[in-house]
Design a protein around this motif. Structure first.
Motif, PDB file in Angstrom:
ATOM      1  N   GLY A   1      24.480  23.614  28.382  1.00 34.76           N
ATOM      2  CA  GLY A   1      24.415  22.493  29.304  1.00 34.76           C
ATOM      3  C   GLY A   1      25.488  22.518  30.381  1.00 34.76           C
ATOM      4  N   LEU A   2      26.443  23.468  30.322  1.00 34.53           N
ATOM      5  CA  LEU A   2      27.429  23.574  31.391  1.00 34.53           C
ATOM      6  C   LEU A   2      26.750  24.140  32.630  1.00 34.53           C
ATOM      7  CD1 LEU A   2      30.522  25.099  29.526  1.00 34.53           C
ATOM      8  CD2 LEU A   2      30.187  22.721  30.202  1.00 34.53           C
ATOM      9  N   SER A   3      27.195  23.706  33.786  1.00 38.66           N
ATOM     10  CA  SER A   3      26.654  24.271  35.023  1.00 38.66           C
ATOM     11  C   SER A   3      27.197  25.691  35.184  1.00 38.66           C
ATOM     12  CB  SER A   3      27.072  23.420  36.224  1.00 38.66           C
ATOM     13  OG  SER A   3      28.469  23.551  36.459  1.00 38.66           O
ATOM     14  N   GLU A   4      26.526  26.467  36.023  1.00 35.21           N
ATOM     15  CA  GLU A   4      27.009  27.836  36.266  1.00 35.21           C
ATOM     16  C   GLU A   4      28.396  27.794  36.895  1.00 35.21           C
ATOM     17  OE1 GLU A   4      27.459  31.666  35.854  1.00 35.21           O
ATOM     18  OE2 GLU A   4      25.730  30.601  35.029  1.00 35.21           O
ATOM     19  N   LYS A   5      28.684  26.777  37.686  1.00 33.95           N
ATOM     20  CA  LYS A   5      30.025  26.626  38.275  1.00 33.95           C
ATOM     21  C   LYS A   5      31.056  26.385  37.180  1.00 33.95           C
ATOM     22  CE  LYS A   5      32.740  24.029  41.692  1.00 33.95           C
ATOM     23  NZ  LYS A   5      33.933  24.628  41.219  1.00 33.95           N
ATOM     24  N   GLU A   6      30.753  25.537  36.208  1.00 31.27           N
ATOM     25  CA  GLU A   6      31.687  25.286  35.103  1.00 31.27           C
ATOM     26  C   GLU A   6      31.912  26.559  34.297  1.00 31.27           C
ATOM     27  OE1 GLU A   6      31.093  20.668  33.790  1.00 31.27           O
ATOM     28  OE2 GLU A   6      29.344  22.010  33.541  1.00 31.27           O
ATOM     29  N   VAL A   7      30.855  27.305  34.058  1.00 28.51           N
ATOM     30  CA  VAL A   7      30.984  28.568  33.323  1.00 28.51           C
ATOM     31  C   VAL A   7      31.857  29.534  34.116  1.00 28.51           C
ATOM     32  CG1 VAL A   7      29.723  30.578  32.452  1.00 28.51           C
ATOM     33  CG2 VAL A   7      28.809  28.272  32.081  1.00 28.51           C
ATOM     34  N   SER A   8      31.631  29.615  35.418  1.00 25.62           N
ATOM     35  CA  SER A   8      32.425  30.491  36.279  1.00 25.62           C
ATOM     36  C   SER A   8      33.880  30.022  36.354  1.00 25.62           C
ATOM     37  CB  SER A   8      31.807  30.533  37.663  1.00 25.62           C
ATOM     38  OG  SER A   8      32.553  31.360  38.511  1.00 25.62           O
ATOM     39  N   ASP A   9      34.077  28.710  36.460  1.00 24.37           N
ATOM     40  CA  ASP A   9      35.430  28.148  36.552  1.00 24.37           C
ATOM     41  C   ASP A   9      36.236  28.353  35.270  1.00 24.37           C
ATOM     42  OD1 ASP A   9      34.887  27.366  39.122  1.00 24.37           O
ATOM     43  OD2 ASP A   9      34.676  25.223  38.642  1.00 24.37           O
ATOM     44  N   PHE A  10      35.557  28.655  34.165  1.00 27.28           N
ATOM     45  CA  PHE A  10      36.251  28.889  32.892  1.00 27.28           C
ATOM     46  C   PHE A  10      37.203  30.082  32.991  1.00 27.28           C
ATOM     47  CE2 PHE A  10      36.528  30.605  28.535  1.00 27.28           C
ATOM     48  CZ  PHE A  10      37.063  29.497  27.897  1.00 27.28           C
ATOM     49  N   THR A  11      36.997  30.950  33.964  1.00 28.05           N
ATOM     50  CA  THR A  11      37.900  32.087  34.123  1.00 28.05           C
ATOM     51  C   THR A  11      39.331  31.642  34.434  1.00 28.05           C
ATOM     52  OG1 THR A  11      37.343  32.339  36.463  1.00 28.05           O
ATOM     53  CG2 THR A  11      36.049  33.638  34.865  1.00 28.05           C
ATOM     54  N   GLY A  12      39.494  30.409  34.882  1.00 22.61           N
ATOM     55  CA  GLY A  12      40.837  29.868  35.081  1.00 22.61           C
ATOM     56  C   GLY A  12      41.650  29.886  33.796  1.00 22.61           C
ATOM     57  N   PHE A  13      40.991  29.762  32.666  1.00 24.95           N
ATOM     58  CA  PHE A  13      41.653  29.834  31.360  1.00 24.95           C
ATOM     59  C   PHE A  13      42.344  31.190  31.207  1.00 24.95           C
ATOM     60  CE2 PHE A  13      41.148  31.011  26.770  1.00 24.95           C
ATOM     61  CZ  PHE A  13      42.079  30.122  26.252  1.00 24.95           C
ATOM     62  N   PHE A  14      41.611  32.257  31.508  1.00 18.01           N
ATOM     63  CA  PHE A  14      42.169  33.603  31.353  1.00 18.01           C
ATOM     64  C   PHE A  14      43.300  33.854  32.344  1.00 18.01           C
ATOM     65  CE2 PHE A  14      37.536  33.982  30.337  1.00 18.01           C
ATOM     66  CZ  PHE A  14      37.692  33.954  28.958  1.00 18.01           C
ATOM     67  N   GLU A  15      43.133  33.323  33.548  1.00 24.15           N
ATOM     68  CA  GLU A  15      44.185  33.511  34.548  1.00 24.15           C
ATOM     69  C   GLU A  15      45.473  32.773  34.148  1.00 24.15           C
ATOM     70  OE1 GLU A  15      44.078  35.773  36.834  1.00 24.15           O
ATOM     71  OE2 GLU A  15      42.000  36.246  36.282  1.00 24.15           O
ATOM     72  N   GLU A  16      45.333  31.634  33.495  1.00 26.56           N
ATOM     73  CA  GLU A  16      46.521  30.947  32.967  1.00 26.56           C
ATOM     74  C   GLU A  16      47.196  31.799  31.893  1.00 26.56           C
ATOM     75  OE1 GLU A  16      48.190  28.057  33.805  1.00 26.56           O
ATOM     76  OE2 GLU A  16      46.898  28.294  35.569  1.00 26.56           O
ATOM     77  N   LEU A  17      46.396  32.403  31.026  1.00 20.14           N
ATOM     78  CA  LEU A  17      46.955  33.215  29.941  1.00 20.14           C
ATOM     79  C   LEU A  17      47.736  34.415  30.462  1.00 20.14           C
ATOM     80  CD1 LEU A  17      44.019  33.208  27.364  1.00 20.14           C
ATOM     81  CD2 LEU A  17      46.046  31.746  27.412  1.00 20.14           C
ATOM     82  N   ARG A  18      47.368  34.922  31.618  1.00 16.95           N
ATOM     83  CA  ARG A  18      48.094  36.062  32.212  1.00 16.95           C
ATOM     84  C   ARG A  18      49.577  35.757  32.392  1.00 16.95           C
ATOM     85  NH1 ARG A  18      44.959  40.140  34.113  1.00 16.95           N
ATOM     86  NH2 ARG A  18      42.863  39.601  34.822  1.00 16.95           N
ATOM     87  N   LYS A  19      49.933  34.494  32.490  1.00 21.29           N
ATOM     88  CA  LYS A  19      51.313  34.085  32.745  1.00 21.29           C
ATOM     89  C   LYS A  19      52.194  34.159  31.504  1.00 21.29           C
ATOM     90  CE  LYS A  19      49.605  30.872  36.246  1.00 21.29           C
ATOM     91  NZ  LYS A  19      49.446  29.453  36.585  1.00 21.29           N
ATOM     92  N   VAL A  20      51.605  34.347  30.331  1.00 20.74           N
ATOM     93  CA  VAL A  20      52.395  34.423  29.097  1.00 20.74           C
ATOM     94  C   VAL A  20      53.155  35.739  29.099  1.00 20.74           C
ATOM     95  CG1 VAL A  20      52.319  34.449  26.571  1.00 20.74           C
ATOM     96  CG2 VAL A  20      50.714  33.008  27.844  1.00 20.74           C
ATOM     97  N   PRO A  21      54.472  35.706  28.832  1.00 21.38           N
ATOM     98  CA  PRO A  21      55.253  36.954  28.837  1.00 21.38           C
ATOM     99  C   PRO A  21      54.860  37.883  27.686  1.00 21.38           C
ATOM    100  CG  PRO A  21      56.637  35.059  28.266  1.00 21.38           C
ATOM    101  CD  PRO A  21      55.273  34.527  28.579  1.00 21.38           C
ATOM    102  N   ASN A  22      55.222  39.135  27.826  1.00 17.50           N
ATOM    103  CA  ASN A  22      55.029  40.190  26.822  1.00 17.50           C
ATOM    104  C   ASN A  22      53.601  40.684  26.711  1.00 17.50           C
ATOM    105  OD1 ASN A  22      57.761  40.146  26.197  1.00 17.50           O
ATOM    106  ND2 ASN A  22      57.469  38.608  24.621  1.00 17.50           N
ATOM    107  N   ILE A  23      52.700  40.232  27.571  1.00 12.81           N
ATOM    108  CA  ILE A  23      51.353  40.786  27.601  1.00 12.81           C
ATOM    109  C   ILE A  23      51.431  42.119  28.350  1.00 12.81           C
ATOM    110  CG2 ILE A  23      49.074  40.550  28.653  1.00 12.81           C
ATOM    111  CD1 ILE A  23      49.257  37.543  28.171  1.00 12.81           C
ATOM    112  N   LYS A  24      50.913  43.182  27.728  1.00 12.03           N
ATOM    113  CA  LYS A  24      50.875  44.480  28.407  1.00 12.03           C
ATOM    114  C   LYS A  24      49.711  44.530  29.388  1.00 12.03           C
ATOM    115  CE  LYS A  24      53.578  47.021  27.885  1.00 12.03           C
ATOM    116  NZ  LYS A  24      54.883  47.049  28.536  1.00 12.03           N
ATOM    117  N   SER A  25      48.556  44.041  28.974  1.00 12.01           N
ATOM    118  CA  SER A  25      47.427  43.930  29.887  1.00 12.01           C
ATOM    119  C   SER A  25      46.448  42.910  29.328  1.00 12.01           C
ATOM    120  CB  SER A  25      46.740  45.275  30.123  1.00 12.01           C
ATOM    121  OG  SER A  25      46.124  45.743  28.947  1.00 12.01           O
ATOM    122  N   LEU A  26      45.669  42.342  30.217  1.00 16.59           N
ATOM    123  CA  LEU A  26      44.701  41.308  29.857  1.00 16.59           C
ATOM    124  C   LEU A  26      43.426  41.555  30.647  1.00 16.59           C
ATOM    125  CD1 LEU A  26      45.353  37.546  29.424  1.00 16.59           C
ATOM    126  CD2 LEU A  26      43.499  38.297  30.890  1.00 16.59           C
TER     127      LEU A  26
END
Length: 143
Positions: A55-80
């Protein structure tokens, strides 16, 4: 004189080509760490599958990538890396029912543990968990 310049330029290019495999291997080693007890190279992977709510719109599904971009900010990640399920050929062993997957590399298990409790990670979960109905996590030690 022109021939000499060509040879000089060509020898620099040949040196760069010869060094490429060494540089590639050095880059690959950046994704791994040495296990002090065994002396073997290991990489810690954190692989997560997300099933977003129906039931999520395609925009909401696409906007979910913001979650992953936030996670990129966590230190000690070698790659994401993250992405949508591929439209691969259906087979009994293939499960493309998920919406997104996430693959994070760490040098050590301690780095993974820091990531799991890091405030940036916890805040991103709080902000985006309303979008998913199911999450499955696989943590592995790659040799």
């Amino acid at each position: 004189m022109k021939r000499r310049r060509f040879i000089e330029k060509s020898s620099g290019l040949l040196a760069a080509i010869a060094a490429a495999p060494i540089l590639t291997q050095a880059n690959m080693n950046n994704h791994s760490s040495k296990n002090m007890s065994t002396g073997k190279q290991e990489t810690i992977t954190h692989y997560v599958l997300f099933w977003l709510k129906k039931g999520l719109s395609e925009k909401e599904v696409s906007d979910f990538t913001g979650f992953f971009e936030e996670l990129r900010k966590v230190p000690n990640i070698k790659s994401l890396h993250y992405g949508r399920a591929a439209n691969s050929t259906p087979r009994d062993v293939v499960d493309n029912s998920f919406t997104y997957n996430l693959l994070v590399y760490f040098d050590t298990l301690e780095d993974l543990e820091v990531y799991g409790t890091h405030p940036i990670h916890l805040k991103a979960i709080e902000q985006y968990s309303q979008f998913w109905e199911k999450v499955v996590v696989h943590d592995s030690v790659l040799k």
